[in-house]
Design an enzyme around this catalytic site. Structure first.
Site: not given
Length: 136
Positions: A126-127
């Site tokens: 996600h990051e």
């Protein structure tokens, strides 16, 4: 310093620039911002605090970790997930990998490789998406 969360989709859609040792203070702010939002957040990327650099901070089995210039170099076990984030309203469907191998630099800017599985792997993906300018 705890920073305000950026919600500007035009800014968040930009691909992040490589981090350097000059960005160590940004990384500290990123970590402090993550800790300040620990009740509803498990990871942040530097662009989420308004800095377009390739730095992420995340929770890994109860410990706070940081990566500079992370990149996924190997992945396996695709699955579908639903995610949200501090910079967005609501949740969205995404494709993720159960296991990833990440190349990154530590705080001393030494290159490292590590395999992550399960929840930490999903957080990192996600990051890294944030670093790539991808808004879930």
């Amino acid at each position: 310093m705890v920073r305000e969360i950026c919600r500007d989709e035009v800014f968040l859609a930009q691909k992040a620039e490589a981090a350097t040792e000059a960005d160590l203070s940004v990384a500290e702010d990123l970590l402090e911002t993550l800790i300040a939002h620990k009740d509803g957040c498990v990871g942040v990327a530097a662009n989420m605090i308004g800095v377009n650099k390739r730095i992420i901070a995340f929770v890994d089995d109860g410990e706070y970790r940081m990566m500079f210039n992370p990149a996924i170099v190997k992945k396996s076990g695709p699955y579908d997930a639903e995610e949200g984030g501090l910079s967005l309203t609501g949740t969205r469907k995404v494709n993720r990998w159960k296991s990833i191998k990440v190349r990154y630099q530590n705080r001393a800017f030494q290159e490292r490789f590590k395999i992550f599985t399960g929840w930490p792997a999903q957080i990192i993906q996600h990051e890294i998406d944030h670093c790539e300018g991808m808004i879930i």
